[in-house]
Each structure stands twice: as C-alpha cells, then as structure tokens.
Scaffold this motif. Structure first.
Motif, mmCIF file in Angstrom:
data_model
loop_
_atom_site.group_PDB
_atom_site.id
_atom_site.type_symbol
_atom_site.label_atom_id
_atom_site.label_comp_id
_atom_site.label_asym_id
_atom_site.label_seq_id
_atom_site.Cartn_x
_atom_site.Cartn_y
_atom_site.Cartn_z
ATOM 1 N N ASP A 195 0.828 -1.209 0.000
ATOM 2 C CA ASP A 195 0.000 0.000 0.000
ATOM 3 C C ASP A 195 0.863 1.261 0.000
ATOM 4 N N GLY A 196 2.138 1.105 -0.342
ATOM 5 C CA GLY A 196 3.056 2.237 -0.313
ATOM 6 C C GLY A 196 2.810 3.223 -1.439
ATOM 7 N N ARG A 197 3.269 4.444 -1.233
ATOM 8 C CA ARG A 197 3.085 5.521 -2.202
ATOM 9 C C ARG A 197 4.336 6.381 -2.249
ATOM 10 N N MET A 198 4.451 7.136 -3.341
ATOM 11 C CA MET A 198 5.578 8.073 -3.420
ATOM 12 C C MET A 198 5.161 9.346 -4.139
ATOM 13 N N ILE A 199 5.815 10.440 -3.757
ATOM 14 C CA ILE A 199 5.592 11.732 -4.381
ATOM 15 C C ILE A 199 6.952 12.321 -4.732
ATOM 16 N N HIS A 200 7.086 12.744 -5.998
ATOM 17 C CA HIS A 200 8.325 13.357 -6.453
ATOM 18 C C HIS A 200 8.029 14.730 -7.033
ATOM 19 N N CYS A 201 8.748 15.738 -6.544
ATOM 20 C CA CYS A 201 8.654 17.100 -7.057
ATOM 21 C C CYS A 201 9.887 17.325 -7.939
ATOM 22 N N ILE A 202 9.663 17.567 -9.227
ATOM 23 C CA ILE A 202 10.747 17.558 -10.207
ATOM 24 C C ILE A 202 10.836 18.926 -10.884
ATOM 25 N N HIS A 203 12.047 19.454 -10.958
ATOM 26 C CA HIS A 203 12.303 20.792 -11.500
ATOM 27 C C HIS A 203 12.982 20.633 -12.858
ATOM 28 N N LEU A 204 12.347 21.105 -13.929
ATOM 29 C CA LEU A 204 12.786 20.798 -15.286
ATOM 30 C C LEU A 204 13.592 21.898 -15.964
ATOM 31 N N GLU A 205 13.982 22.936 -15.237
ATOM 32 C CA GLU A 205 14.734 24.027 -15.853
ATOM 33 C C GLU A 205 16.243 23.789 -15.782
ATOM 34 N N ASP A 206 16.967 24.573 -16.583
ATOM 35 C CA ASP A 206 18.430 24.522 -16.583
ATOM 36 C C ASP A 206 18.937 25.122 -15.278
ATOM 37 N N HIS A 207 19.559 24.301 -14.436
ATOM 38 C CA HIS A 207 19.986 24.757 -13.116
ATOM 39 C C HIS A 207 21.219 25.666 -13.161
ATOM 40 N N LYS A 208 21.829 25.817 -14.328
ATOM 41 C CA LYS A 208 22.974 26.716 -14.432
ATOM 42 C C LYS A 208 22.539 28.172 -14.277
ATOM 43 N N ASP A 209 21.375 28.518 -14.855
ATOM 44 C CA ASP A 209 20.862 29.889 -14.753
ATOM 45 C C ASP A 209 19.344 29.834 -14.870
ATOM 46 N N SER A 278 6.866 16.820 -27.194
ATOM 47 C CA SER A 278 5.689 16.769 -28.059
ATOM 48 C C SER A 278 5.369 18.112 -28.694
ATOM 49 N N ASP A 279 5.528 19.201 -27.932
ATOM 50 C CA ASP A 279 5.176 20.518 -28.457
ATOM 51 C C ASP A 279 5.849 21.593 -27.596
ATOM 52 N N GLU A 280 5.560 22.841 -27.895
ATOM 53 C CA GLU A 280 6.183 23.932 -27.156
ATOM 54 C C GLU A 280 5.821 23.898 -25.681
ATOM 55 N N ALA A 281 4.568 23.581 -25.368
ATOM 56 C CA ALA A 281 4.141 23.520 -23.967
ATOM 57 C C ALA A 281 4.933 22.473 -23.199
ATOM 58 N N ASP A 282 5.261 21.378 -23.877
ATOM 59 C CA ASP A 282 6.062 20.321 -23.271
ATOM 60 C C ASP A 282 7.458 20.856 -22.922
ATOM 61 N N LEU A 283 8.058 21.593 -23.848
ATOM 62 C CA LEU A 283 9.382 22.163 -23.614
ATOM 63 C C LEU A 283 9.360 23.177 -22.478
ATOM 64 N N ARG A 284 8.290 23.944 -22.378
ATOM 65 C CA ARG A 284 8.221 25.036 -21.413
ATOM 66 C C ARG A 284 7.831 24.582 -19.999
ATOM 67 N N THR A 285 7.420 23.344 -19.845
ATOM 68 C CA THR A 285 7.065 22.865 -18.511
ATOM 69 C C THR A 285 8.290 22.943 -17.607
ATOM 70 N N SER A 286 8.117 23.593 -16.458
ATOM 71 C CA SER A 286 9.257 23.865 -15.580
ATOM 72 C C SER A 286 9.240 23.064 -14.283
ATOM 73 N N HIS A 287 8.062 22.700 -13.788
ATOM 74 C CA HIS A 287 7.942 21.979 -12.519
ATOM 75 C C HIS A 287 6.789 20.987 -12.626
ATOM 76 N N ILE A 288 6.985 19.797 -12.101
ATOM 77 C CA ILE A 288 5.907 18.809 -12.038
ATOM 78 C C ILE A 288 5.940 18.103 -10.678
ATOM 79 N N GLY A 289 4.774 17.661 -10.245
ATOM 80 C CA GLY A 289 4.664 16.832 -9.063
ATOM 81 C C GLY A 289 4.000 15.533 -9.435
ATOM 82 N N VAL A 290 4.584 14.408 -9.054
ATOM 83 C CA VAL A 290 4.089 13.094 -9.464
ATOM 84 C C VAL A 290 3.754 12.258 -8.228
ATOM 85 N N TYR A 291 2.514 11.778 -8.196
ATOM 86 C CA TYR A 291 2.020 10.970 -7.080
ATOM 87 C C TYR A 291 1.766 9.554 -7.581
#
Length: 295
Positions: A195-209, A278-291
């Motif tokens: 019954d375990g679960r996990m949540i990951h908060c993922i940051h998709l931007e270039d961490h250099k700047d 897939s498209d421009e919106a896909d490229l521009r996604t910067s943060h996601i949370g996955v449950y």
C-alpha cells in the motif's frame, strides 16, 4: 570585488574552494536559513499532501531520496508522526548541525498550523518543541527522532534494504542521468510496501541559470552533454517523457498533481534533436509533481 576575485582565480582552485568542508558548511547554513527553513519545507510538504489527498504519515516508515545538505524535509516527516525516516543520498553531504538554524530561524506557528490537517496539532507542537530543545544536531542525535542517514547509496543500482510506506523527493530526479532514471524508478517502487506511495517534485529548468536562461541546456548536443552535466544542470527530460517513464511502472498508477510552465523567457532558436518532446508547452514545462500508488 567577489566577482573580480572569481574571475582571477584558476578553475582548479575555485573547484577546491567549493569542495572544501568550510565552503560546504557555509552553504548548508545558508540553505538552512533560506529555502531549507523548516517552515518553508513544511509548506512544501503540506502543498503536495493537499494536492494528492495523501493519508496520514502517522506511524509510517518514510524515505527521502536525495536528502541533500540540510535534512529539513525529514524533520517534517517526524513532525507528521512518521515512526521511522530514512534519509538517503548518493554522496554523504548531510550537515545535520545546520538543522538548528532551520528550526530557530523559522516562524514556529507556521509548521504547526500548516501541518495540522495531517496530524494532531498538539502532537505537532510537542514534536516541534522536542526538536527545539536540541542544542546540537548530529547523525546520532537524529536517531532519537527515528531518522537514519543512509549514504552513499545509488538507488539506480540497488533498492532500499527495507520496505517503506512513503517515498519523497524534492528537486532530485532531474539530477539523475537520463540513462539511470528508469532503473531508479523501478527500484523505488520495488522498495514500497503493497500500500506504499511516493511523491516526487521535479524541477525541469536549466539549473545553471534558472532565472536568466531556463532552457539553454536544451541546445547542447547529446554527445557533449555528459553525465556530470546532467547531474549539475539537469537531465533535460521533458514532461511527456516523464509521463512515459512513470507510465511504464507496471502495476502502478501515477498522477501529475501539478504542472507549472515558464512563459516569460524565450525558447532557444534550436533544440538538440536528442531531446524528446511533443510541443512547445512540453518544452516550457518547468515543474511537475508526481504521485504514484498501486493501481
């Protein structure tokens, strides 16, 4: 003056300074006084628990992946009543003594109040006061709160040596080299109880700047984008590919509980052909949370 000195110093010397114990300790203290303050981390935790409608952590065994220098999120798990928390990292980076700054620099009412929907308010206050009573944190002292530090451990190579109820990460999975992500996710779900679960908060931007050029790393040819660059700047995996990776976990269901985008900065004129999107919106996604939980 600092910028001038930085320009003059040789790269090898700058690297040695950054890797010195003094420099890391100072940076850990800076984090503990800012983004790793316990009230800020409690707010982040409350946010994802609200969005996922996650049940209580009371009495649960939890694991944080990539706990980093300041183990503030593990303290939040303790405040929420977890009986055991395993903080992991691929390298032994933790500076537990900085936790005193994380606690004493916070507004104490915020963690108590914002976590109250997920645990009894009076118990949170009692646990918080117990943390505040510690004069100096170290790894042995953390064991008094059910917190174990496990490092070095590469969870792309091996799973946790114990089954857990909840796995959490914040701004970690984007630093995992892309070739290792699938193995890592499989090892994580194989470490969960039925019954375990996990949540990951993922940051998709270039961490250099992040502020100035959040998409610049998308231009670099794959052959030049080494594993080290992936760890330092981000693995460049876009939302659609994350959806595929989590979707390939047989028997597990993953919901993307939040998705944020950067529209204030232009995309590069050219994107390296190795980038899957897939498209421009896909490229521009910067943060996601996955449950993720059992189907």
């Amino acid at each position: 003056m600092k910028r001038l000195i930085s320009r003059i110093l040789p790269a090898s010397l700058k690297h040695k300074i950054r890797q010195s114990s003094f420099s890391k300790h100072r940076q850990a203290n800076q984090l503990a006084s800012s983004s790793k303050r316990i009230d800020i981390c409690a707010a982040q935790f409350a946010h994802i628990l609200h969005l996922s409608k996650y049940p209580s952590l009371e009495g649960k065994v939890c694991a944080e992946i990539g706990a980093g220098w300041v183990l503030s999120h593990t303290l939040v798990c303790y405040l929420l009543g977890a009986k055991r928390i395993i903080a992991t990292d691929i390298k032994p980076n933790a500076y537990p003594e900085s936790l005193s700054l994380s606690l004493k620099g916070a507004i104490s009412s915020i963690p108590r109040d914002i976590l109250a929907p997920f645990s009894d308010h009076s118990l949170i206050r009692e646990r918080y006061n117990r943390l505040l009573s510690v004069t100096r944190f170290d790894l042995d002292k953390l064991k008094d709160f059910g917190i174990e530090y496990k490092s070095p451990v590469d969870l792309a190579v091996e799973k946790l040596n114990t089954s857990v109820d909840f796995i959490y990460s914040n701004a970690v999975l984007e630093h995992v080299p892309s070739d290792d992500v699938s193995a890592l996710l499989n090892n994580l779900v194989n470490s969960l109880n039925p019954d375990g679960r996990m949540i990951h908060c993922i940051h998709l931007e270039d961490h250099k700047d992040i502020n100035g050029y959040p998409f610049e790393f998308l231009t670099i040819p794959r052959i030049e984008y080494t594993r080290k660059l992936q760890s330092d700047r981000g693995n460049r995996i876009r939302l659609s590919e994350w959806q595929n990776l989590f979707g390939n976990l047989t028997g597990w269901k993953s919901d993307f509980i939040y998705r944020y985008s950067r529209i204030d900065e232009p995309l590069p004129d050219s994107i390296d052909p190795s980038i899957s999107y897939s498209d421009e919106a896909d490229l521009r996604t910067s943060h996601i949370g996955v449950y993720t939980r059992k189907e």
